[in-house]
Design a protein around this motif. Structure first.
Motif, PDB file in Angstrom:
ATOM      1  N   GLY A 245      16.094 -35.057  30.598  1.00 31.47           N
ATOM      2  CA  GLY A 245      14.810 -34.490  30.994  1.00 31.47           C
ATOM      3  C   GLY A 245      14.192 -33.583  29.947  1.00 31.47           C
ATOM      4  N   GLY A 246      14.684 -33.662  28.716  1.00 29.32           N
ATOM      5  CA  GLY A 246      14.179 -32.808  27.643  1.00 29.32           C
ATOM      6  C   GLY A 246      13.430 -33.581  26.576  1.00 29.32           C
ATOM      7  N   ALA A 247      13.049 -32.851  25.548  1.00 28.04           N
ATOM      8  CA  ALA A 247      12.306 -33.401  24.416  1.00 28.04           C
ATOM      9  C   ALA A 247      12.707 -32.610  23.171  1.00 28.04           C
ATOM     10  CB  ALA A 247      10.806 -33.283  24.674  1.00 28.04           C
ATOM     11  N   PRO A 248      12.335 -33.098  21.979  1.00 24.81           N
ATOM     12  CA  PRO A 248      12.730 -32.403  20.754  1.00 24.81           C
ATOM     13  C   PRO A 248      12.398 -30.917  20.724  1.00 24.81           C
ATOM     14  CG  PRO A 248      11.894 -34.560  20.193  1.00 24.81           C
ATOM     15  CD  PRO A 248      11.647 -34.363  21.667  1.00 24.81           C
ATOM     16  N   GLU A 249      11.281 -30.516  21.332  1.00 27.36           N
ATOM     17  CA  GLU A 249      10.914 -29.097  21.285  1.00 27.36           C
ATOM     18  C   GLU A 249      11.881 -28.210  22.074  1.00 27.36           C
ATOM     19  OE1 GLU A 249       8.129 -31.119  24.314  1.00 27.36           O
ATOM     20  OE2 GLU A 249       8.855 -31.565  22.303  1.00 27.36           O
ATOM     21  N   HIS A 250      12.778 -28.810  22.851  1.00 31.41           N
ATOM     22  CA  HIS A 250      13.784 -28.039  23.580  1.00 31.41           C
ATOM     23  C   HIS A 250      15.027 -27.751  22.732  1.00 31.41           C
ATOM     24  CE1 HIS A 250      11.573 -29.878  27.095  1.00 31.41           C
ATOM     25  NE2 HIS A 250      11.458 -28.580  27.288  1.00 31.41           N
ATOM     26  N   ILE A 251      15.136 -28.383  21.574  1.00 31.00           N
ATOM     27  CA  ILE A 251      16.303 -28.172  20.707  1.00 31.00           C
ATOM     28  C   ILE A 251      16.246 -26.767  20.122  1.00 31.00           C
ATOM     29  CG2 ILE A 251      17.491 -28.882  18.593  1.00 31.00           C
ATOM     30  CD1 ILE A 251      16.421 -31.715  19.098  1.00 31.00           C
ATOM     31  N   THR A 252      17.368 -26.063  20.216  1.00 23.61           N
ATOM     32  CA  THR A 252      17.467 -24.721  19.646  1.00 23.61           C
ATOM     33  C   THR A 252      18.329 -24.692  18.394  1.00 23.61           C
ATOM     34  OG1 THR A 252      19.319 -24.209  21.117  1.00 23.61           O
ATOM     35  CG2 THR A 252      17.107 -23.572  21.863  1.00 23.61           C
ATOM     36  N   ARG A 253      19.220 -25.677  18.239  1.00 26.41           N
ATOM     37  CA  ARG A 253      20.128 -25.690  17.093  1.00 26.41           C
ATOM     38  C   ARG A 253      20.531 -27.115  16.753  1.00 26.41           C
ATOM     39  NH1 ARG A 253      25.338 -26.633  16.593  1.00 26.41           N
ATOM     40  NH2 ARG A 253      25.567 -26.725  18.847  1.00 26.41           N
ATOM     41  N   LEU A 254      20.575 -27.402  15.456  1.00 32.11           N
ATOM     42  CA  LEU A 254      21.133 -28.655  14.940  1.00 32.11           C
ATOM     43  C   LEU A 254      22.201 -28.313  13.918  1.00 32.11           C
ATOM     44  CD1 LEU A 254      17.910 -30.780  14.220  1.00 32.11           C
ATOM     45  CD2 LEU A 254      19.554 -31.159  16.070  1.00 32.11           C
ATOM     46  N   THR A 255      23.319 -29.006  13.992  1.00 31.74           N
ATOM     47  CA  THR A 255      24.356 -28.878  12.966  1.00 31.74           C
ATOM     48  C   THR A 255      24.546 -30.247  12.348  1.00 31.74           C
ATOM     49  OG1 THR A 255      25.442 -27.113  14.212  1.00 31.74           O
ATOM     50  CG2 THR A 255      26.717 -28.153  12.455  1.00 31.74           C
ATOM     51  N   TRP A 256      24.361 -30.301  11.042  1.00 33.63           N
ATOM     52  CA  TRP A 256      24.461 -31.553  10.285  1.00 33.63           C
ATOM     53  C   TRP A 256      25.771 -31.561   9.512  1.00 33.63           C
ATOM     54  CZ3 TRP A 256      19.722 -34.505   8.678  1.00 33.63           C
ATOM     55  CH2 TRP A 256      18.574 -34.110   9.380  1.00 33.63           C
ATOM     56  N   TYR A 257      26.453 -32.678   9.529  1.00 36.81           N
ATOM     57  CA  TYR A 257      27.655 -32.898   8.727  1.00 36.81           C
ATOM     58  C   TYR A 257      27.363 -34.090   7.828  1.00 36.81           C
ATOM     59  CZ  TYR A 257      29.570 -30.124  12.536  1.00 36.81           C
ATOM     60  OH  TYR A 257      29.791 -29.131  13.463  1.00 36.81           O
ATOM     61  N   VAL A 258      27.361 -33.874   6.526  1.00 36.53           N
ATOM     62  CA  VAL A 258      27.072 -34.947   5.574  1.00 36.53           C
ATOM     63  C   VAL A 258      28.249 -35.117   4.626  1.00 36.53           C
ATOM     64  CG1 VAL A 258      24.573 -34.577   5.687  1.00 36.53           C
ATOM     65  CG2 VAL A 258      25.894 -33.455   3.907  1.00 36.53           C
TER      66      VAL A 258
ATOM     67  N   VAL B  74      11.127 -38.500   7.575  1.00 30.51           N
ATOM     68  CA  VAL B  74      11.759 -39.151   8.719  1.00 30.51           C
ATOM     69  C   VAL B  74      12.001 -38.142   9.835  1.00 30.51           C
ATOM     70  CG1 VAL B  74      13.880 -40.290   9.499  1.00 30.51           C
ATOM     71  CG2 VAL B  74      12.745 -41.054   7.408  1.00 30.51           C
ATOM     72  N   TYR B  75      12.458 -36.952   9.475  1.00 30.52           N
ATOM     73  CA  TYR B  75      12.688 -35.918  10.489  1.00 30.52           C
ATOM     74  C   TYR B  75      11.405 -35.668  11.280  1.00 30.52           C
ATOM     75  CZ  TYR B  75      13.789 -31.595  12.838  1.00 30.52           C
ATOM     76  OH  TYR B  75      13.976 -30.652  13.817  1.00 30.52           O
ATOM     77  N   ARG B  76      10.298 -35.460  10.587  1.00 30.77           N
ATOM     78  CA  ARG B  76       9.032 -35.177  11.268  1.00 30.77           C
ATOM     79  C   ARG B  76       8.565 -36.365  12.107  1.00 30.77           C
ATOM     80  NH1 ARG B  76       8.548 -32.771   6.375  1.00 30.77           N
ATOM     81  NH2 ARG B  76       7.257 -34.413   5.484  1.00 30.77           N
ATOM     82  N   ARG B  77       8.833 -37.587  11.641  1.00 33.24           N
ATOM     83  CA  ARG B  77       8.432 -38.768  12.398  1.00 33.24           C
ATOM     84  C   ARG B  77       9.200 -38.845  13.728  1.00 33.24           C
ATOM     85  NH1 ARG B  77       8.875 -42.705   8.684  1.00 33.24           N
ATOM     86  NH2 ARG B  77      10.961 -43.373   9.218  1.00 33.24           N
ATOM     87  N   VAL B  78      10.474 -38.505  13.721  1.00 30.27           N
ATOM     88  CA  VAL B  78      11.279 -38.603  14.942  1.00 30.27           C
ATOM     89  C   VAL B  78      11.167 -37.347  15.801  1.00 30.27           C
ATOM     90  CG1 VAL B  78      13.623 -38.892  15.859  1.00 30.27           C
ATOM     91  CG2 VAL B  78      12.916 -40.176  13.829  1.00 30.27           C
ATOM     92  N   MET B  79      11.253 -36.176  15.174  1.00 31.68           N
ATOM     93  CA  MET B  79      11.332 -34.915  15.909  1.00 31.68           C
ATOM     94  C   MET B  79      10.029 -34.129  15.937  1.00 31.68           C
ATOM     95  SD  MET B  79      14.272 -34.788  17.137  1.00 31.68           S
ATOM     96  CE  MET B  79      16.028 -34.766  17.001  1.00 31.68           C
ATOM     97  N   GLY B  80       9.057 -34.546  15.186  1.00 31.59           N
ATOM     98  CA  GLY B  80       7.808 -33.798  15.123  1.00 31.59           C
ATOM     99  C   GLY B  80       7.954 -32.584  14.215  1.00 31.59           C
TER     100      GLY B  80
END
Length: 132
Positions: free
Chosen positions: A66-79, A95-101
């Protein structure tokens, strides 16, 4: 109250973990997502394309809860390849902006020696707050 397991409809079941857990408080914890599709198949071995799929996977879990990208408070990336990430920053941003705005939560980037799935080039986990 118990937490709700969140698995997007049509996805193969996760084995030994949940793709998402929604707490009764509205906190959503999205398990690390990699660049495979809903059938747990890699369609590409390109870093940016896998990143796009991982972000879309996060978005799918969010939407199921029931959420959307604007509800994300934290992302942790492992590369696994810091150099490729840095060299392709422009593409990564597009790409980030295209998917997450244009929503930019707190983020952490960690370089790791490897990931459990050998074909995975990155893994991204998320925390979101969705009003209960």
């Amino acid at each position: 109250m118990t937490n709700q397991i969140v698995e997007p409809e049509g996805w193969l079941p996760a084995k030994g973990y949940a793709n998402g857990v929604l707490a009764h408080s509205g906190l959503l914890f999205v398990g690390g997502q990699i660049g495979w599709n809903s059938q747990q198949e890699f369609e590409t071995h390109d870093f940016v394309e896998q990143m796009e799929q991982a972000l879309q996977n996060i978005k799918d879990v969010l939407q199921e809860a029931g959420g959307a990208p604007e509800h994300i408070t934290r992302l942790t990336w492992y590369v696994i390849d810091k150099r490729e990430y840095l060299e392709r920053q422009k593409e990564v941003g597009e790409v980030y902006r295209r998917v997450m705005g244009r929503h930019f939560p707190a983020m952490t980037m960690v370089v790791v020696a490897g990931l459990i799935e050998d074909e995975a080039l990155l893994e991204i986990e998320a925390t979101a707050v969705i009003a209960p």
